[in-house]
Every structure is written in structure tokens, then in C-alpha cells.
Motif scaffolding. Structure first.
Motif, PDB file in Angstrom:
ATOM      1  N   ARG A  44       9.936  64.740  58.703  1.00  0.00           N
ATOM      2  CA  ARG A  44       9.497  63.380  58.358  1.00  0.00           C
ATOM      3  C   ARG A  44       8.278  63.052  59.206  1.00  0.00           C
ATOM      4  NH1 ARG A  44      11.209  60.386  62.659  1.00  0.00           N
ATOM      5  NH2 ARG A  44      13.048  61.168  63.786  1.00  0.00           N
ATOM      6  N   PRO A  45       7.518  62.034  58.831  1.00  0.00           N
ATOM      7  CA  PRO A  45       6.357  61.644  59.645  1.00  0.00           C
ATOM      8  C   PRO A  45       6.775  61.228  61.061  1.00  0.00           C
ATOM      9  CG  PRO A  45       6.204  60.692  57.461  1.00  0.00           C
ATOM     10  CD  PRO A  45       7.585  61.287  57.569  1.00  0.00           C
ATOM     11  N   MET A  46       5.962  61.603  62.046  1.00  0.00           N
ATOM     12  CA  MET A  46       6.259  61.294  63.451  1.00  0.00           C
ATOM     13  C   MET A  46       4.971  61.054  64.217  1.00  0.00           C
ATOM     14  SD  MET A  46       9.049  64.237  64.455  1.00  0.00           S
ATOM     15  CE  MET A  46      10.378  64.727  63.339  1.00  0.00           C
ATOM     16  N   HIS A  47       5.087  60.365  65.378  1.00  0.00           N
ATOM     17  CA  HIS A  47       3.953  60.263  66.285  1.00  0.00           C
ATOM     18  C   HIS A  47       4.074  61.386  67.318  1.00  0.00           C
ATOM     19  CE1 HIS A  47       6.813  58.407  69.055  1.00  0.00           C
ATOM     20  NE2 HIS A  47       7.042  57.449  68.165  1.00  0.00           N
ATOM     21  N   ARG A  97       3.688  50.171  67.041  1.00  0.00           N
ATOM     22  CA  ARG A  97       3.586  49.703  68.418  1.00  0.00           C
ATOM     23  C   ARG A  97       4.977  49.309  68.894  1.00  0.00           C
ATOM     24  NH1 ARG A  97      -0.594  47.882  71.437  1.00  0.00           N
ATOM     25  NH2 ARG A  97      -1.981  47.777  69.621  1.00  0.00           N
ATOM     26  N   ASP A  98       5.337  49.748  70.099  1.00  0.00           N
ATOM     27  CA  ASP A  98       6.644  49.436  70.677  1.00  0.00           C
ATOM     28  C   ASP A  98       6.410  48.580  71.924  1.00  0.00           C
ATOM     29  OD1 ASP A  98       9.211  49.288  71.520  1.00  0.00           O
ATOM     30  OD2 ASP A  98       9.435  51.405  72.038  1.00  0.00           O
ATOM     31  N   GLY A  99       6.563  47.291  71.761  1.00  0.00           N
ATOM     32  CA  GLY A  99       6.359  46.372  72.872  1.00  0.00           C
ATOM     33  C   GLY A  99       4.936  46.417  73.381  1.00  0.00           C
ATOM     34  N   ALA A 100       4.800  46.580  74.700  1.00  0.00           N
ATOM     35  CA  ALA A 100       3.469  46.568  75.323  1.00  0.00           C
ATOM     36  C   ALA A 100       2.831  47.953  75.345  1.00  0.00           C
ATOM     37  CB  ALA A 100       3.584  46.025  76.745  1.00  0.00           C
ATOM     38  N   ARG A 101       3.524  48.946  74.801  1.00  0.00           N
ATOM     39  CA  ARG A 101       2.982  50.307  74.806  1.00  0.00           C
ATOM     40  C   ARG A 101       1.790  50.405  73.859  1.00  0.00           C
ATOM     41  NH1 ARG A 101       8.466  54.057  74.489  1.00  0.00           N
ATOM     42  NH2 ARG A 101       9.255  53.564  76.592  1.00  0.00           N
ATOM     43  N   GLU A 118      -0.615  51.595  70.854  1.00  0.00           N
ATOM     44  CA  GLU A 118      -0.296  51.898  69.459  1.00  0.00           C
ATOM     45  C   GLU A 118      -0.216  53.408  69.257  1.00  0.00           C
ATOM     46  OE1 GLU A 118      -1.710  49.522  65.688  1.00  0.00           O
ATOM     47  OE2 GLU A 118      -3.203  51.055  66.180  1.00  0.00           O
ATOM     48  N   ARG A 119       0.779  53.849  68.481  1.00  0.00           N
ATOM     49  CA  ARG A 119       0.970  55.276  68.254  1.00  0.00           C
ATOM     50  C   ARG A 119       0.639  55.632  66.818  1.00  0.00           C
ATOM     51  NH1 ARG A 119       6.868  55.656  71.302  1.00  0.00           N
ATOM     52  NH2 ARG A 119       6.074  55.926  73.427  1.00  0.00           N
ATOM     53  N   THR A 120      -0.135  56.708  66.669  1.00  0.00           N
ATOM     54  CA  THR A 120      -0.520  57.180  65.342  1.00  0.00           C
ATOM     55  C   THR A 120       0.579  58.071  64.779  1.00  0.00           C
ATOM     56  OG1 THR A 120      -2.845  57.150  65.991  1.00  0.00           O
ATOM     57  CG2 THR A 120      -2.280  58.421  64.027  1.00  0.00           C
ATOM     58  N   ILE A 121       0.957  57.825  63.537  1.00  0.00           N
ATOM     59  CA  ILE A 121       2.020  58.598  62.885  1.00  0.00           C
ATOM     60  C   ILE A 121       1.393  59.622  61.942  1.00  0.00           C
ATOM     61  CG2 ILE A 121       4.047  58.478  61.390  1.00  0.00           C
ATOM     62  CD1 ILE A 121       4.457  55.625  62.405  1.00  0.00           C
ATOM     63  N   TYR A 122       1.864  60.860  62.050  1.00  0.00           N
ATOM     64  CA  TYR A 122       1.321  61.965  61.254  1.00  0.00           C
ATOM     65  C   TYR A 122       2.375  62.500  60.286  1.00  0.00           C
ATOM     66  CZ  TYR A 122      -2.375  62.035  64.774  1.00  0.00           C
ATOM     67  OH  TYR A 122      -3.400  61.686  65.600  1.00  0.00           O
ATOM     68  N   ALA A 123       1.906  62.939  59.117  1.00  0.00           N
ATOM     69  CA  ALA A 123       2.765  63.600  58.132  1.00  0.00           C
ATOM     70  C   ALA A 123       2.142  64.937  57.778  1.00  0.00           C
ATOM     71  CB  ALA A 123       2.912  62.727  56.886  1.00  0.00           C
ATOM     72  N   ILE A 124       2.981  65.878  57.370  1.00  0.00           N
ATOM     73  CA  ILE A 124       2.480  67.183  56.952  1.00  0.00           C
ATOM     74  C   ILE A 124       1.909  67.080  55.546  1.00  0.00           C
ATOM     75  CG2 ILE A 124       4.683  67.980  55.974  1.00  0.00           C
ATOM     76  CD1 ILE A 124       4.056  70.751  57.215  1.00  0.00           C
ATOM     77  N   THR A 125       0.831  67.812  55.282  1.00  0.00           N
ATOM     78  CA  THR A 125       0.216  67.832  53.955  1.00  0.00           C
ATOM     79  C   THR A 125       0.678  69.072  53.196  1.00  0.00           C
ATOM     80  OG1 THR A 125      -1.689  69.096  54.736  1.00  0.00           O
ATOM     81  CG2 THR A 125      -1.836  66.681  54.885  1.00  0.00           C
ATOM     82  N   ASP A 126       0.309  69.151  51.937  1.00  0.00           N
ATOM     83  CA  ASP A 126       0.637  70.361  51.164  1.00  0.00           C
ATOM     84  C   ASP A 126      -0.017  71.584  51.793  1.00  0.00           C
ATOM     85  OD1 ASP A 126       2.175  68.944  49.378  1.00  0.00           O
ATOM     86  OD2 ASP A 126       0.574  68.728  47.877  1.00  0.00           O
ATOM     87  N   ALA A 127      -1.256  71.410  52.277  1.00  0.00           N
ATOM     88  CA  ALA A 127      -1.947  72.525  52.947  1.00  0.00           C
ATOM     89  C   ALA A 127      -1.190  72.929  54.207  1.00  0.00           C
ATOM     90  CB  ALA A 127      -3.374  72.127  53.293  1.00  0.00           C
ATOM     91  N   GLY A 128      -0.619  71.939  54.914  1.00  0.00           N
ATOM     92  CA  GLY A 128       0.163  72.232  56.110  1.00  0.00           C
ATOM     93  C   GLY A 128       1.432  73.001  55.791  1.00  0.00           C
ATOM     94  N   ARG A 129       2.091  72.631  54.688  1.00  0.00           N
ATOM     95  CA  ARG A 129       3.292  73.350  54.268  1.00  0.00           C
ATOM     96  C   ARG A 129       2.953  74.803  53.935  1.00  0.00           C
ATOM     97  NH1 ARG A 129       7.521  69.811  52.772  1.00  0.00           N
ATOM     98  NH2 ARG A 129       6.886  67.622  52.839  1.00  0.00           N
TER      99      ARG A 129
END
Length: 215
Positions: free
Chosen positions: A22-25, A69-73, A75-86
Motif C-alpha cells: 500500500r502507499p507509504m511515507h 502531517r502528524d501534529g507538529a511533525r 509533512e510526509r510525502t506518501i509514495y505508491a508503486i507504479t506499474d513500471a515499479g511492479r
């Protein structure tokens, strides 16, 4: 045949195998990989994770799908795998399974200069190595048994089985070499021992052997 890849770092493969769920940071990716012991399976340098993820995005294997964004931390970028990545992950896995590749090995490097040490010391050192391997094997088996108790399919721990099998094979080979040297049945062990007793160099021994074979 080894393929020249856009991101030629096994950490990239570990990332793809994690993000495919699944998408994750990046922080979550690292946490999942540590939790699953990927740093035992691959030579992972955690400090390069940021760069590897960035390079995979540039290569089209990952894509940004949001931020959180989690509180004062920060901002985190969320990444997903692409078809090329698979496709990259599948192709890379095929290559690793099918194509044997010689890799540097510290033990082999030590064996290549074994003549630098006297036989009796080598026997002792091999005994130390065998003992260390035995302890590591026992710990790995206990961990594998613990994982098996969770009903995790064998498919997902097969690399741990392989690691244990390789350590057992190395320990058996090292024990055989140690026993040969200790028993005096290793070819040339008397000359090897004499070499150290009188302070001869390997080059001098080679010259002596060559003269003995030709005269």
C-alpha cells in the motif's frame, strides 16, 4: 545476465517489495523493512533511503500520491508503486533467483591468504568460527520457529531457511578443514608448519616446491 538498472541498489528492491502492499511515507517504509529484518537479507544503508526513494520516483517506479502531517511533525510525502515499479520488481527478482553472481566474501578473502598464519593457529581460529556459526544458527532457528508459530506462510521466510542452510554448510566445511589440519592429513601441512618455524615467506616456499618438482 545481469541487467544495468536505473536504480542499482538492493535497497530499492526492498522498498518496492514493501510499498507494493500500500502507499507509504519514507519513515513507514523504513519501519516495515526493519520490522521484517530486511537489513539481514540485504546490505542496507538506511542513510541512503531518502536518495533511493527520490531516484525511484525519477525513474518512474514510485509516484507521489499525497502528503500527511502528524501534529507538529514535518509533512510526509506518501509514495505508491507504479506499474513500471511492479515490472521492475518482478524482473529484478527473476534475475536474482536465476542468475548466479560471485560476490565478495570476507571468509574467502581470509582463506586466500591462509598461508600467512601457522597451521595450529588456523585450527584454533576455525574452531572459533565454527562456534560462532553454531550460535548464530541456533539463534536463527529459534527465530524461525517463533515465526512459524505465528502461522506466517513459509513463502515469506524462505530466505531465512536459505541463510541457515548456507551457515550449516560453511560450518561443516570449516570443521572438515580444521580436522584435516589438526590430524596432519592436509596436503603440505608439514611444509606449511616448517615455513612458519623457520620464517620462510610463501614466495620462498613456492620456489622450494617448484625446485623439488623439477630437480
Amino acid at each position: 545476465m545481469v541487467t544495468k538498472r536505473k536504480v542499482n541498489n538492493l535497497l530499492a528492491l526492498a522498498v518496492l517489495a514493501t510499498v507494493i502492499e500500500r502507499p507509504m511515507h519514507r519513515y513507514e517504509i523504513a519501519s516495515k523493512m526493519r520490522e521484517r529484518g530486511k537489513d539481514r537479507d540485504m546490505d542496507i544503508k538506511w542513510g541512503s533511503l531518502y536518495t533511493v526513494v527520490q531516484n525511484m520516483e525519477k525513474a518512474g517506479f514510485l509516484e507521489v500520491v499525497g502528503n500527511e502531517r502528524d501534529g507538529a511533525r514535518p509533512e510526509r510525502t506518501i509514495y505508491a508503486i507504479t506499474d513500471a515499479g511492479r515490472n521492475e520488481m518482478a524482473d529484478w527478482t527473476r534475475e536474482l533467483i536465476a542468475d548466479p553472481e560471485t560476490e565478495p566474501n570476507r571468509f574467502i578473502a581470509g582463506l586466500s591468504v591462509l598461508a600467512a598464519l601457522p597451521p595450529d593457529e588456523v585450527v584454533e581460529l576455525l574452531g572459533q568460527r565454527i562456534g560462532a556459526l553454531s550460535r548464530t544458527i541456533d539463534a536463527a532457528r529459534r527465530e524461525l520457529d517463533h515465526i512459524a508459530a505465528t502461522n506466517l506462510p513459509r513463502l515469506f521466510v524462505i530466505e531465512a531457511e536459505y541463510g541457515i542452510a548456507m551457515m550449516e554448510a560453511e560450518a561443516a566445511w570449516a570443521a572438515s578443514l580444521r580436522d584435516e589440519i589438526a590430524a596432519g592429513t592436509f596436503p603440505g601441512v608439514d611444509l606449511w608448519r616448517h615455513m612458519h618455524a623457520v620464517g620462510m615467506t610463501p614466495a620462498e616456499v613456492s620456489e622450494l616446491v617448484e625446485r623439488g618438482m623439477t630437480e
